[in-house]
Design a protein around this motif. Structure first.
Motif, mmCIF file in Angstrom:
data_model
loop_
_atom_site.group_PDB
_atom_site.id
_atom_site.type_symbol
_atom_site.label_atom_id
_atom_site.label_comp_id
_atom_site.label_asym_id
_atom_site.label_seq_id
_atom_site.Cartn_x
_atom_site.Cartn_y
_atom_site.Cartn_z
ATOM 1 N N ALA A 172 0.854 -1.188 0.000
ATOM 2 C CA ALA A 172 0.000 0.000 0.000
ATOM 3 C C ALA A 172 0.889 1.236 0.000
ATOM 4 N N ILE A 173 0.491 2.253 -0.759
ATOM 5 C CA ILE A 173 1.319 3.457 -0.903
ATOM 6 C C ILE A 173 0.438 4.690 -0.731
ATOM 7 N N ARG A 174 0.955 5.656 0.020
ATOM 8 C CA ARG A 174 0.312 6.965 0.134
ATOM 9 C C ARG A 174 1.304 8.038 -0.291
ATOM 10 N N SER A 175 0.761 9.154 -0.768
ATOM 11 C CA SER A 175 1.592 10.273 -1.217
ATOM 12 C C SER A 175 1.463 11.434 -0.245
ATOM 13 N N TRP A 176 2.596 12.092 0.021
ATOM 14 C CA TRP A 176 2.586 13.300 0.836
ATOM 15 C C TRP A 176 2.483 14.492 -0.113
ATOM 16 N N VAL A 177 1.294 15.108 -0.144
ATOM 17 C CA VAL A 177 1.021 16.207 -1.069
ATOM 18 C C VAL A 177 0.415 17.369 -0.287
ATOM 19 N N ASP A 178 1.006 18.534 -0.424
ATOM 20 C CA ASP A 178 0.477 19.752 0.186
ATOM 21 C C ASP A 178 0.220 19.558 1.686
ATOM 22 N N ARG A 179 1.214 19.061 2.393
ATOM 23 C CA ARG A 179 1.220 18.894 3.845
ATOM 24 C C ARG A 179 0.162 17.924 4.361
ATOM 25 N N ASP A 180 -0.139 16.887 3.574
ATOM 26 C CA ASP A 180 -1.112 15.894 4.017
ATOM 27 C C ASP A 180 -0.876 14.585 3.265
ATOM 28 N N TRP A 181 -1.189 13.455 3.933
ATOM 29 C CA TRP A 181 -1.090 12.162 3.276
ATOM 30 C C TRP A 181 -2.309 11.954 2.397
ATOM 31 N N ARG A 182 -2.076 11.569 1.167
ATOM 32 C CA ARG A 182 -3.156 11.359 0.201
ATOM 33 C C ARG A 182 -3.193 9.885 -0.201
ATOM 34 N N PRO A 183 -4.380 9.370 -0.532
ATOM 35 C CA PRO A 183 -4.488 7.954 -0.908
ATOM 36 C C PRO A 183 -3.837 7.672 -2.251
ATOM 37 N N ALA A 184 -3.700 6.393 -2.537
ATOM 38 C CA ALA A 184 -3.133 5.977 -3.825
ATOM 39 C C ALA A 184 -3.926 6.600 -4.963
ATOM 40 N N GLY A 185 -3.217 7.020 -5.991
ATOM 41 C CA GLY A 185 -3.851 7.664 -7.125
ATOM 42 C C GLY A 185 -3.743 9.175 -7.081
ATOM 43 N N ILE A 213 0.547 21.051 -7.539
ATOM 44 C CA ILE A 213 1.434 20.836 -6.392
ATOM 45 C C ILE A 213 1.779 19.356 -6.356
ATOM 46 N N PRO A 214 3.034 18.988 -6.652
ATOM 47 C CA PRO A 214 3.379 17.571 -6.744
ATOM 48 C C PRO A 214 3.595 16.937 -5.378
ATOM 49 N N ALA A 215 3.581 15.624 -5.365
ATOM 50 C CA ALA A 215 3.908 14.887 -4.147
ATOM 51 C C ALA A 215 5.381 15.094 -3.815
ATOM 52 N N THR A 216 5.663 15.213 -2.542
ATOM 53 C CA THR A 216 7.057 15.386 -2.098
ATOM 54 C C THR A 216 7.541 14.217 -1.254
ATOM 55 N N GLY A 217 6.673 13.238 -1.024
ATOM 56 C CA GLY A 217 7.073 12.083 -0.233
ATOM 57 C C GLY A 217 6.163 10.902 -0.499
ATOM 58 N N LEU A 218 6.647 9.721 -0.156
ATOM 59 C CA LEU A 218 5.871 8.493 -0.302
ATOM 60 C C LEU A 218 5.941 7.694 0.992
ATOM 61 N N GLU A 219 4.834 7.052 1.341
ATOM 62 C CA GLU A 219 4.809 6.086 2.433
ATOM 63 C C GLU A 219 4.495 4.721 1.835
ATOM 64 N N VAL A 220 5.430 3.810 1.924
ATOM 65 C CA VAL A 220 5.258 2.465 1.374
ATOM 66 C C VAL A 220 5.052 1.500 2.538
ATOM 67 N N SER A 221 3.943 0.777 2.499
ATOM 68 C CA SER A 221 3.593 -0.160 3.564
ATOM 69 C C SER A 221 3.501 -1.564 2.977
ATOM 70 N N LEU A 222 4.310 -2.474 3.485
ATOM 71 C CA LEU A 222 4.328 -3.857 3.003
ATOM 72 C C LEU A 222 3.695 -4.785 4.029
ATOM 73 N N GLN A 223 2.742 -5.600 3.574
ATOM 74 C CA GLN A 223 2.163 -6.627 4.426
ATOM 75 C C GLN A 223 2.879 -7.938 4.128
ATOM 76 N N LEU A 224 3.688 -8.376 5.094
ATOM 77 C CA LEU A 224 4.459 -9.589 4.896
ATOM 78 C C LEU A 224 3.607 -10.819 5.168
ATOM 79 N N ARG A 225 3.876 -11.869 4.448
ATOM 80 C CA ARG A 225 3.090 -13.095 4.584
ATOM 81 C C ARG A 225 3.298 -13.722 5.959
ATOM 82 N N ALA A 226 2.202 -14.169 6.556
ATOM 83 C CA ALA A 226 2.209 -14.861 7.860
ATOM 84 C C ALA A 226 2.731 -13.980 8.990
ATOM 85 N N ARG A 227 2.614 -12.660 8.829
ATOM 86 C CA ARG A 227 3.034 -11.736 9.893
ATOM 87 C C ARG A 227 1.931 -10.704 10.102
#
Length: 202
Positions: free
Chosen positions: A150-163, A175-189
């Protein structure tokens, strides 16, 4: 004085005690070996994720600027999919652009990169091929055992959903995204592994 040897019962008792000690020692050694194997697997797993995140951070740090590419899109964020255009700097050569695509495919995090180019038409073709998953370059497997990205974008001082790669700004600008939050769901964890990257900081 006549010497006296061990009786059969004494020998059996001694053998029994030695057998018990041997079994206890073997179980302890087996536990140590199993723990070491599990620890090595965990270290290898963690090292693989660190390398994958380090590559992603490097790509995000070298993301191209829209204005430098004729206001073309340089970032696409979707669940399980991250596509961006990064700049490539090689010694004694002009800067070039290439399309990078991260995907989750059958539980495997893969990375695919196009040929670096200065031709904008070639870049457009590579971008379209990456978005439609029709690129003819092979993908490199970075890590397995991942159920979701799952990925969120940091745009204009707020986290925005994918897309959301940018929001309208004043005067019709983006106003472009200036950051990304990448969240990985590992199997069996149960826990998720989260990493935040800045865009265009390299």
């Amino acid at each position: 004085m006549k010497s006296r040897g061990f009786t059969l019962i004494e020998l059996l008792v001694a053998i029994t005690i030695m057998a018990i000690v041997a079994v206890l020692g073997w179980r302890g050694l087996d536990t140590i070996i199993r723990s070491r194997v599990a620890l090595n697997e965990e270290l290898e797993h963690t090292r693989g994720l660190q390398l994958a995140f380090a590559q992603m951070q490097s790509d995000a740090g070298h993301i191209a600027k829209r204005d430098d590419l004729g206001r073309r899109e340089v970032l696409s964020v979707q669940p399980g999919r991250l596509t961006l255009v990064r700049m490539v700097f090689t010694e004694n050569q002009p800067s070039r652009a290439q399309v990078i695509a991260y995907r989750i495919d059958a539980g495997v995090l893969t990375r695919r990169e196009s040929v670096a180019t200065r031709d904008l038409k070639e870049l457009d073709a590579a971008w379209t091929a990456a978005l439609t998953d029709k690129a003819d370059v092979p993908a490199v497997a970075l890590h397995s055992g991942i159920d979701e990205m799952a990925i969120r974008s940091w745009v204009d001082r707020d986290w925005r959903p994918a897309g959301t790669e940018g929001v309208p700004g004043p005067g019709g600008t983006i106003i472009p995204a200036t950051g990304l939050e990448v969240s990985l769901q590992l199997r069996a964890r149960p826990e998720r592994l989260i990493k935040i990257f800045l865009l265009g900081t390299a």
